[in-house]
Motif scaffolding. Sequence first.
Motif, PDB file in Angstrom:
ATOM      1  N   ILE A 491       1.378 -13.096  -4.493  1.00  9.98           N
ATOM      2  CA  ILE A 491       0.335 -12.165  -4.052  1.00  9.98           C
ATOM      3  C   ILE A 491       0.701 -11.667  -2.660  1.00  9.98           C
ATOM      4  O   ILE A 491       0.906 -12.467  -1.745  1.00  9.98           O
ATOM      5  CB  ILE A 491      -1.040 -12.855  -4.008  1.00  9.98           C
ATOM      6  CG1 ILE A 491      -1.465 -13.272  -5.420  1.00  9.98           C
ATOM      7  CG2 ILE A 491      -2.085 -11.939  -3.386  1.00  9.98           C
ATOM      8  CD1 ILE A 491      -2.720 -14.134  -5.450  1.00  9.98           C
ATOM      9  N   THR A 492       0.808 -10.355  -2.520  1.00 11.44           N
ATOM     10  CA  THR A 492       1.008  -9.789  -1.183  1.00 11.44           C
ATOM     11  C   THR A 492      -0.347  -9.314  -0.659  1.00 11.44           C
ATOM     12  O   THR A 492      -1.073  -8.583  -1.331  1.00 11.44           O
ATOM     13  CB  THR A 492       2.008  -8.618  -1.199  1.00 11.44           C
ATOM     14  OG1 THR A 492       1.537  -7.581  -2.067  1.00 11.44           O
ATOM     15  CG2 THR A 492       3.374  -9.078  -1.680  1.00 11.44           C
ATOM     16  N   ALA A 493      -0.651  -9.781   0.539  1.00  6.43           N
ATOM     17  CA  ALA A 493      -1.898  -9.394   1.204  1.00  6.43           C
ATOM     18  C   ALA A 493      -1.548  -9.100   2.656  1.00  6.43           C
ATOM     19  O   ALA A 493      -2.076  -9.716   3.588  1.00  6.43           O
ATOM     20  CB  ALA A 493      -2.918 -10.517   1.093  1.00  6.43           C
ATOM     21  N   THR A 494      -0.640  -8.165   2.826  1.00  9.54           N
ATOM     22  CA  THR A 494      -0.045  -7.910   4.139  1.00  9.54           C
ATOM     23  C   THR A 494      -0.848  -6.939   4.993  1.00  9.54           C
ATOM     24  O   THR A 494      -0.419  -6.577   6.095  1.00  9.54           O
ATOM     25  CB  THR A 494       1.396  -7.393   3.966  1.00  9.54           C
ATOM     26  OG1 THR A 494       1.431  -6.386   2.950  1.00  9.54           O
ATOM     27  CG2 THR A 494       2.316  -8.531   3.546  1.00  9.54           C
ATOM     28  N   GLY A 495      -2.002  -6.521   4.501  1.00  7.07           N
ATOM     29  CA  GLY A 495      -2.964  -5.824   5.337  1.00  7.07           C
ATOM     30  C   GLY A 495      -2.629  -4.396   5.673  1.00  7.07           C
ATOM     31  O   GLY A 495      -1.961  -3.680   4.920  1.00  7.07           O
ATOM     32  N   SER A 496      -3.092  -3.975   6.837  1.00  2.44           N
ATOM     33  CA  SER A 496      -2.904  -2.598   7.293  1.00  2.44           C
ATOM     34  C   SER A 496      -2.672  -2.589   8.789  1.00  2.44           C
ATOM     35  O   SER A 496      -2.942  -3.572   9.483  1.00  2.44           O
ATOM     36  CB  SER A 496      -4.141  -1.753   6.952  1.00  2.44           C
ATOM     37  OG  SER A 496      -5.301  -2.293   7.593  1.00  2.44           O
ATOM     38  N   LYS A 497      -2.179  -1.467   9.273  1.00  2.93           N
ATOM     39  CA  LYS A 497      -1.939  -1.291  10.704  1.00  2.93           C
ATOM     40  C   LYS A 497      -2.648  -0.036  11.188  1.00  2.93           C
ATOM     41  O   LYS A 497      -2.804   0.933  10.434  1.00  2.93           O
ATOM     42  CB  LYS A 497      -0.435  -1.168  10.977  1.00  2.93           C
ATOM     43  CG  LYS A 497       0.353  -2.457  10.778  1.00  2.93           C
ATOM     44  CD  LYS A 497       1.807  -2.249  11.167  1.00  2.93           C
ATOM     45  CE  LYS A 497       2.601  -3.558  11.041  1.00  2.93           C
ATOM     46  NZ  LYS A 497       4.024  -3.372  11.417  1.00  2.93           N
ATOM     47  N   PRO A 498      -3.084  -0.029  12.455  1.00  2.00           N
ATOM     48  CA  PRO A 498      -3.717   1.185  12.989  1.00  2.00           C
ATOM     49  C   PRO A 498      -2.760   2.366  12.944  1.00  2.00           C
ATOM     50  O   PRO A 498      -1.554   2.214  13.171  1.00  2.00           O
ATOM     51  CB  PRO A 498      -4.053   0.805  14.435  1.00  2.00           C
ATOM     52  CG  PRO A 498      -4.016  -0.682  14.478  1.00  2.00           C
ATOM     53  CD  PRO A 498      -3.023  -1.109  13.449  1.00  2.00           C
ATOM     54  N   ILE A 499      -3.283   3.514  12.620  1.00  2.21           N
ATOM     55  CA  ILE A 499      -2.483   4.740  12.652  1.00  2.21           C
ATOM     56  C   ILE A 499      -2.238   5.118  14.111  1.00  2.21           C
ATOM     57  O   ILE A 499      -3.179   5.226  14.905  1.00  2.21           O
ATOM     58  CB  ILE A 499      -3.204   5.881  11.911  1.00  2.21           C
ATOM     59  CG1 ILE A 499      -3.331   5.531  10.419  1.00  2.21           C
ATOM     60  CG2 ILE A 499      -2.471   7.206  12.103  1.00  2.21           C
ATOM     61  CD1 ILE A 499      -4.197   6.505   9.642  1.00  2.21           C
ATOM     62  N   VAL A 500      -0.977   5.278  14.464  1.00  9.27           N
ATOM     63  CA  VAL A 500      -0.599   5.629  15.830  1.00  9.27           C
ATOM     64  C   VAL A 500      -0.362   7.130  15.910  1.00  9.27           C
ATOM     65  O   VAL A 500       0.351   7.707  15.065  1.00  9.27           O
ATOM     66  CB  VAL A 500       0.671   4.861  16.262  1.00  9.27           C
ATOM     67  CG1 VAL A 500       1.097   5.284  17.669  1.00  9.27           C
ATOM     68  CG2 VAL A 500       0.425   3.356  16.203  1.00  9.27           C
ATOM     69  N   PRO A 636       4.458 -12.268 -12.352  1.00  7.06           N
ATOM     70  CA  PRO A 636       3.307 -11.502 -11.846  1.00  7.06           C
ATOM     71  C   PRO A 636       3.340 -11.345 -10.324  1.00  7.06           C
ATOM     72  O   PRO A 636       3.515 -12.326  -9.595  1.00  7.06           O
ATOM     73  CB  PRO A 636       2.107 -12.347 -12.275  1.00  7.06           C
ATOM     74  CG  PRO A 636       2.590 -13.175 -13.412  1.00  7.06           C
ATOM     75  CD  PRO A 636       4.032 -13.463 -13.122  1.00  7.06           C
ATOM     76  N   VAL A 637       3.212 -10.109  -9.870  1.00  6.42           N
ATOM     77  CA  VAL A 637       3.132  -9.796  -8.442  1.00  6.42           C
ATOM     78  C   VAL A 637       1.903  -8.910  -8.240  1.00  6.42           C
ATOM     79  O   VAL A 637       1.793  -7.845  -8.858  1.00  6.42           O
ATOM     80  CB  VAL A 637       4.393  -9.069  -7.939  1.00  6.42           C
ATOM     81  CG1 VAL A 637       4.268  -8.786  -6.436  1.00  6.42           C
ATOM     82  CG2 VAL A 637       5.644  -9.880  -8.219  1.00  6.42           C
ATOM     83  N   TYR A 638       1.001  -9.357  -7.386  1.00  9.05           N
ATOM     84  CA  TYR A 638      -0.230  -8.610  -7.131  1.00  9.05           C
ATOM     85  C   TYR A 638      -0.278  -8.171  -5.678  1.00  9.05           C
ATOM     86  O   TYR A 638       0.142  -8.893  -4.775  1.00  9.05           O
ATOM     87  CB  TYR A 638      -1.458  -9.476  -7.432  1.00  9.05           C
ATOM     88  CG  TYR A 638      -1.545  -9.951  -8.866  1.00  9.05           C
ATOM     89  CD1 TYR A 638      -2.076  -9.134  -9.857  1.00  9.05           C
ATOM     90  CD2 TYR A 638      -1.097 -11.219  -9.225  1.00  9.05           C
ATOM     91  CE1 TYR A 638      -2.163  -9.564 -11.170  1.00  9.05           C
ATOM     92  CE2 TYR A 638      -1.174 -11.659 -10.536  1.00  9.05           C
ATOM     93  CZ  TYR A 638      -1.710 -10.827 -11.506  1.00  9.05           C
ATOM     94  OH  TYR A 638      -1.784 -11.258 -12.804  1.00  9.05           O
ATOM     95  N   ASN A 639      -0.821  -6.988  -5.471  1.00  6.63           N
ATOM     96  CA  ASN A 639      -0.985  -6.444  -4.121  1.00  6.63           C
ATOM     97  C   ASN A 639      -2.474  -6.257  -3.881  1.00  6.63           C
ATOM     98  O   ASN A 639      -3.146  -5.503  -4.598  1.00  6.63           O
ATOM     99  CB  ASN A 639      -0.248  -5.103  -4.009  1.00  6.63           C
ATOM    100  CG  ASN A 639      -0.200  -4.586  -2.591  1.00  6.63           C
ATOM    101  OD1 ASN A 639      -0.230  -5.348  -1.642  1.00  6.63           O
ATOM    102  ND2 ASN A 639      -0.129  -3.263  -2.442  1.00  6.63           N
ATOM    103  N   ILE A 640      -3.026  -6.949  -2.888  1.00  3.17           N
ATOM    104  CA  ILE A 640      -4.479  -6.935  -2.717  1.00  3.17           C
ATOM    105  C   ILE A 640      -4.862  -6.639  -1.272  1.00  3.17           C
ATOM    106  O   ILE A 640      -4.042  -6.699  -0.360  1.00  3.17           O
ATOM    107  CB  ILE A 640      -5.107  -8.281  -3.145  1.00  3.17           C
ATOM    108  CG1 ILE A 640      -4.565  -9.416  -2.277  1.00  3.17           C
ATOM    109  CG2 ILE A 640      -4.856  -8.571  -4.612  1.00  3.17           C
ATOM    110  CD1 ILE A 640      -5.294 -10.719  -2.495  1.00  3.17           C
ATOM    111  N   GLY A 641      -6.137  -6.338  -1.085  1.00  3.46           N
ATOM    112  CA  GLY A 641      -6.658  -6.068   0.250  1.00  3.46           C
ATOM    113  C   GLY A 641      -6.175  -4.740   0.776  1.00  3.46           C
ATOM    114  O   GLY A 641      -5.847  -3.817   0.029  1.00  3.46           O
TER     115      GLY A 641
END
Length: 663
Positions: A491-500, A636-641
């Motif tokens: 499971i990848t839950a690597t989030g987000s980054k602010p737009i610069v 199985p590979v899931y991308n969440i968040g």
Amino acid sequence: MNKKYAPLFEPAYIGKLKIKNKMAMAPMGPIGYADPHYAYNQRLQDYYVERAKGGIGLIITGVTTVNVDVEGIEAPGMPCVTKCPKAFVHNASQMNERIHAYGTKIFLQMTANAGRSTMPGMVKNMIAPSAQGNRFDPSVQHREMKKEEIAQYTKDFVKGAMIAKRAGFDGVEIHAVHEGYLLDQFAIAIYNHREDEYGGSLENRLRFATDIVKGIKKACGQDFPVSLRFSLKSCMKALRQGGLPGEEYEEAGRDIEEGVAAAKILVAAGYDALNVDAGTYDSWYWNHPPMYFEEEGMYRPFGEILKKEVNVPIILAGRMENPDIAVEALGKSCDIVEYGRQLLADPDYPEKLRMDRLKEVRPCLGCHEGCLGRISKGPISCAVNPACGRESIYGITPAMKKKQVLIIGGGVAGCESARVAALRGHKVTLVEKSDRLGGNLIPGGMPSFKHYDHDLVTWYEHQLKLLNVDVQLNKELSVEQIRNSDNDVIITATGSKPIVLRQEKLKKAVVADDVLMGRVHVGDQVVIIGGGLVGCETGLWLAQKGKQVTIIEMQKEILGGPHGMPFMNYSMLTDLMKYHHMQVLTNTMVEEVKDDSVTVVQNGIASTLSADTVISAVGYKSENTLYEAIRDLNKPVYNIGDSNQVHNIMYAIWNAYEIVRNI
């Protein structure tokens, strides 16, 4: 049990009814939980039984109408006690039998509906005590109720109480001389301009409410308990304008003096308890406090006033989940402490408190996203508890085959994934490249009014420790390491980054996350590019510190407008921004950022704003590089968040829960 919390577990009484402890579940609207006969459907029954199982002493149900015909309420919507009494008794009886097995008492809350406070489109017939505009859309006109309709409602309340008694309810609560609902509109002069026996004097304006309790007592007996949902003070400056905590203003609705007088009249008529808060739909954030209320137990002063004036039990809610505050309030401000959204987030709160397991209590964020904020989309639930309201059909079940699950990313989606996977019996490893869990909740929770976000992170840390999840901080896995691992599920839950902002003329802007985390110095004159939630909350936080703040938004409204977030949150946040003298420029573009100023263009006209600090809060972008690199693995590979789609906390948790409960 911690001895200092023992008073909460002593018995309470409403009239002659004995309640096993001094804790009650606050009424929260069960819109969408009615079956085709307007009776309680199975989901609603299970929802209340779950709270009884969690140890609460008294449940007060959410609003159940006594009449769907006067306003024209369509099914399936709000339950109705009188529409099909046989069906209502059949469904409620089996629910109450289950609830009583846990020693919990239950009151049926009955309502006369919303009158001018109804949301347009929810009813066919727009009525009110007097002719007036709708609270949300003044162009929608409500006609004055006929005396025959008032009499019909009164009869239906009495009939409803008799049906409730037959169905095994231990009492009823009348909804409400509270929150600006229909009965409250009769009680408050700004809404009631009638010249008959239901208007004019306070006694006349309360006649509807007093006739109801007199009729119930006559039909059901003096010992059948009847409580009243009651707002001591309206907290409104004018129609559609609330008064903030600590703000000086002239009360336009019911002031405390009239509230005390009203309480005495209502108790004398026969009400056995007052379930106390403050506010109306015109000051809606008082009745449904968002996280921006920094004082916990905000209704305690109102309860303390009434405790000195009436001789019936006072039930009091208002963010009372801190047991130190709850114990302090007992006897001084109330006789029974009431919990609302905290029991949505964690139905086992009373038992966890009794067993001295407070670290295991899942916190309510005060966000309204899963409960009132989604009433138009479906039955209420909870942002941090996806099983709320669907306990029997959406719980966590053991996995048939135990697997090795690797989760990459320790934000809220990764933490929820790890929790659910471990509960199902999988062997779980969670890898986080930073030195702590929490992801975007860490900067997001830095303002004092957002501390519940940090409380949620703390809860996840404790849960993962209890569940023996292998949490590895300060670690980053390469694509090759992941490909060569022997995990069954990734499971990848690597989030987000602010737009610069990378345009040359805008590069001097700093991102909101760096400001929130204290990584940059902030001057006294601040311009924030972006009027979304992050921009406005960051701006409010800085304005509360004494900064001069200007919000620049290219759209015509900030925060996506009144419908872009739960309305009580929107209303309080925008009122607080005005209170702290924040300047808001909409339909405005930023042209250039300099060392000490910002050039903006509004409606084709350029102007310059002084600025020591310019903050970019224009959104976040998914950090999904890792997922894209491993999505073709033969497993199985899931991308969440946020790494799947940038959204709010609720959807990060809900999506993680949905996926992992099926692995």
